[in-house]
Scaffold this motif. Sequence first.
Motif, PDB file in Angstrom:
ATOM      1  N   ALA A  10       0.859  -1.186   0.000  1.00 27.56           N
ATOM      2  CA  ALA A  10       0.000   0.000   0.000  1.00 27.56           C
ATOM      3  C   ALA A  10       0.894   1.234   0.000  1.00 27.56           C
ATOM      4  N   ASP A  11       0.296   2.380  -0.243  1.00 24.58           N
ATOM      5  CA  ASP A  11       0.994   3.657  -0.087  1.00 24.58           C
ATOM      6  C   ASP A  11       2.348   3.679  -0.810  1.00 24.58           C
ATOM      7  N   LEU A  12       2.273   3.440  -2.118  1.00 26.36           N
ATOM      8  CA  LEU A  12       3.503   3.460  -2.925  1.00 26.36           C
ATOM      9  C   LEU A  12       4.010   4.898  -3.083  1.00 26.36           C
ATOM     10  N   HIS A  13       3.088   5.857  -3.114  1.00 24.09           N
ATOM     11  CA  HIS A  13       3.420   7.286  -3.249  1.00 24.09           C
ATOM     12  C   HIS A  13       4.429   7.531  -4.368  1.00 24.09           C
ATOM     13  N   LEU A  14       4.200   6.905  -5.518  1.00 23.04           N
ATOM     14  CA  LEU A  14       5.138   7.047  -6.640  1.00 23.04           C
ATOM     15  C   LEU A  14       5.297   8.522  -7.002  1.00 23.04           C
ATOM     16  N   GLY A  59      -4.218   1.510  -2.160  1.00 20.86           N
ATOM     17  CA  GLY A  59      -4.378   2.964  -2.199  1.00 20.86           C
ATOM     18  C   GLY A  59      -3.112   3.777  -2.071  1.00 20.86           C
ATOM     19  N   ASP A  60      -3.215   5.054  -2.477  1.00 18.51           N
ATOM     20  CA  ASP A  60      -2.078   5.965  -2.558  1.00 18.51           C
ATOM     21  C   ASP A  60      -0.965   5.373  -3.426  1.00 18.51           C
ATOM     22  N   VAL A  61      -1.361   4.932  -4.618  1.00 20.43           N
ATOM     23  CA  VAL A  61      -0.370   4.473  -5.602  1.00 20.43           C
ATOM     24  C   VAL A  61       0.478   5.667  -6.002  1.00 20.43           C
ATOM     25  N   ASN A  95      -6.576   8.641  -0.641  1.00 18.31           N
ATOM     26  CA  ASN A  95      -6.738  10.091  -0.523  1.00 18.31           C
ATOM     27  C   ASN A  95      -5.713  10.874  -1.341  1.00 18.31           C
ATOM     28  N   HIS A  96      -4.554  10.244  -1.620  1.00 24.96           N
ATOM     29  CA  HIS A  96      -3.560  10.959  -2.427  1.00 24.96           C
ATOM     30  C   HIS A  96      -3.834  10.851  -3.924  1.00 24.96           C
ATOM     31  N   ASP A  97      -4.646   9.892  -4.317  1.00 26.34           N
ATOM     32  CA  ASP A  97      -4.877   9.705  -5.756  1.00 26.34           C
ATOM     33  C   ASP A  97      -6.337   9.347  -6.039  1.00 26.34           C
ATOM     34  N   LEU A 166      -8.969  -2.005   1.088  1.00 25.97           N
ATOM     35  CA  LEU A 166      -9.551  -0.710   1.472  1.00 25.97           C
ATOM     36  C   LEU A 166      -8.498   0.261   1.995  1.00 25.97           C
ATOM     37  N   HIS A 167      -8.585   1.495   1.518  1.00 21.85           N
ATOM     38  CA  HIS A 167      -7.765   2.587   2.052  1.00 21.85           C
ATOM     39  C   HIS A 167      -8.631   3.275   3.095  1.00 21.85           C
ATOM     40  N   CYS A 168      -8.201   3.298   4.331  1.00 18.99           N
ATOM     41  CA  CYS A 168      -9.106   3.851   5.359  1.00 18.99           C
ATOM     42  C   CYS A 168      -8.353   4.121   6.645  1.00 18.99           C
ATOM     43  N   GLY A 198      -4.785   0.174   3.640  1.00 16.73           N
ATOM     44  CA  GLY A 198      -3.736   1.136   3.316  1.00 16.73           C
ATOM     45  C   GLY A 198      -4.080   2.445   3.980  1.00 16.73           C
ATOM     46  N   HIS A 199      -3.109   3.330   4.104  1.00 16.76           N
ATOM     47  CA  HIS A 199      -3.273   4.702   4.621  1.00 16.76           C
ATOM     48  C   HIS A 199      -2.267   4.999   5.732  1.00 16.76           C
ATOM     49  N   VAL A 200      -2.111   4.028   6.681  1.00 11.28           N
ATOM     50  CA  VAL A 200      -1.172   4.248   7.778  1.00 11.28           C
ATOM     51  C   VAL A 200       0.210   3.822   7.273  1.00 11.28           C
ATOM     52  N   HIS A 201       1.208   4.708   7.418  1.00 13.05           N
ATOM     53  CA  HIS A 201       2.493   4.453   6.768  1.00 13.05           C
ATOM     54  C   HIS A 201       3.452   3.554   7.555  1.00 13.05           C
ATOM     55  N   GLN A 202       3.181   3.345   8.850  1.00 17.74           N
ATOM     56  CA  GLN A 202       3.989   2.370   9.610  1.00 17.74           C
ATOM     57  C   GLN A 202       3.215   1.058   9.626  1.00 17.74           C
TER      58      GLN A 202
HETATM   59 MN   LIG Z   1      -0.491   7.362   2.093  1.00 20.27          MN
END
Ligand SMILES: [Mn+2]
Length: 420
Positions: A10-14, A59-61, A95-97, A166-168, A198-202
């Motif tokens: 999750a949260d690839l933040h490319l 989420g947050d690809v 939420n980022h994408d 789910l991103h949440c 996905g969503h929480v980064h740790q």
């Molecule tokens: Mn994120």
Amino acid sequence: MNPFSFIHAADLHLGSPFKGVGSRLPSAAGALHSATFDAFSRLVDLCLAEKVDFLLVSGDVFDSADRSLRAQLSFRNGLSRLSEAGIRAFVAFGNHDPLEAWSTRISFPETVHLFSADKVETVLVSVDGTPAAAVSGISFRNREEPRPLAGLYRAEHPDLYQIGLLHCNCGGQSDHGAYAPCSVEDLKQSGFDYWALGHVHQRKILGTSPHIVYPGCIQGLSIREAGAHGCYQVSVAEDRSTVLSFHPLDRLRWQSADISVSGLETLDDLDRVMAGTLDKMRETADGRPVVSRVRLAGRGPLYGLLKQPAAAEDLLDHLRRFGEQQSPPVWIEHLGIECLPDVDLSRRGAMDDLLGQLLRNVSEISAVRGSLPERLMPVLKDLYAHPGLGRSLETIPPDDLDRLLQDATLICYDLLEPEP
Ligand SMILES: [Mn+2]
């Protein structure tokens, strides 16, 4: 049900620009620029090496709604590599994408399922010709998704292994936006076997029956996201028993270090301790470059040297040169000096002179926690009344006021107490 395995990321933040760290740290700019892409490429390599049945991305690809071309192309190319090996991919956006800001102008292989934002869709996955898993998901429609999306999921395939993607924000994680809120209890009672969040980064495992899992981001994005980042490989046996293993994927690692100057007598001592700290950071980073924030603290005889106006800049420059020569390098993003003079200020406050009186006032104010804004307001009322400045002063959080009071006390100490 045939056994199978998948990878949950999750949260690839490319394309994350790392909040401009690269411009302050030119020697690290290249690595930072490609870090999220390198981590994603390692994710694809891992799926191929482990021959998993499918990949989940919660989420947050993309780092931002405008989705850079490089980010879109690299995501599509990675999924195409999986497709060629017969590995499917399921993707929900966060939420980022959010989907509202994006009309897809790039085509994905047929093996990729992008979940829509309109309703929860469920896709069945067969393993060796027999249905084994049902993957359900929905994407964010817009950035601040207020819908409690978890409530829309239905466990309609109890004979299969049911996965909710789910991103949440599950369980009211206070340091993350409260988007698509749900409780751990909601998910426990859902009838699903695995919640791929996905969503929480740790990374965090909130439950094991069913599994409720945040794999964290694949690459830490700031000093607040220190430590190893990667994904979970999940193996599901015939009897549905589920085993998770974590794989680090990050290209570089964030670490902060506190160095105490207590007991250090000379600049050579400090140099030696700083070098040792950098060595330790490098040794614990699994062979990756480190981006670090260093803080010098404590009370000691070096206070006089370290309070010089250019001290932080000089030490930072020195430490950066040393760190950059290491292999792999340790890049120092910031060096802060928060040292105290080599005296017991509460004892010094007992003396009957101006500095003593000042130190007594400070300790009296600090003793009543939270009273600082109230005590300072009458003294600073002219500043607060200033049409421009007053507004920004009101936004200083109480914790910052404590620090400001400490800084102000040290400035007074330096001015009023001549060096021995
Ligand atoms: Mn994120």
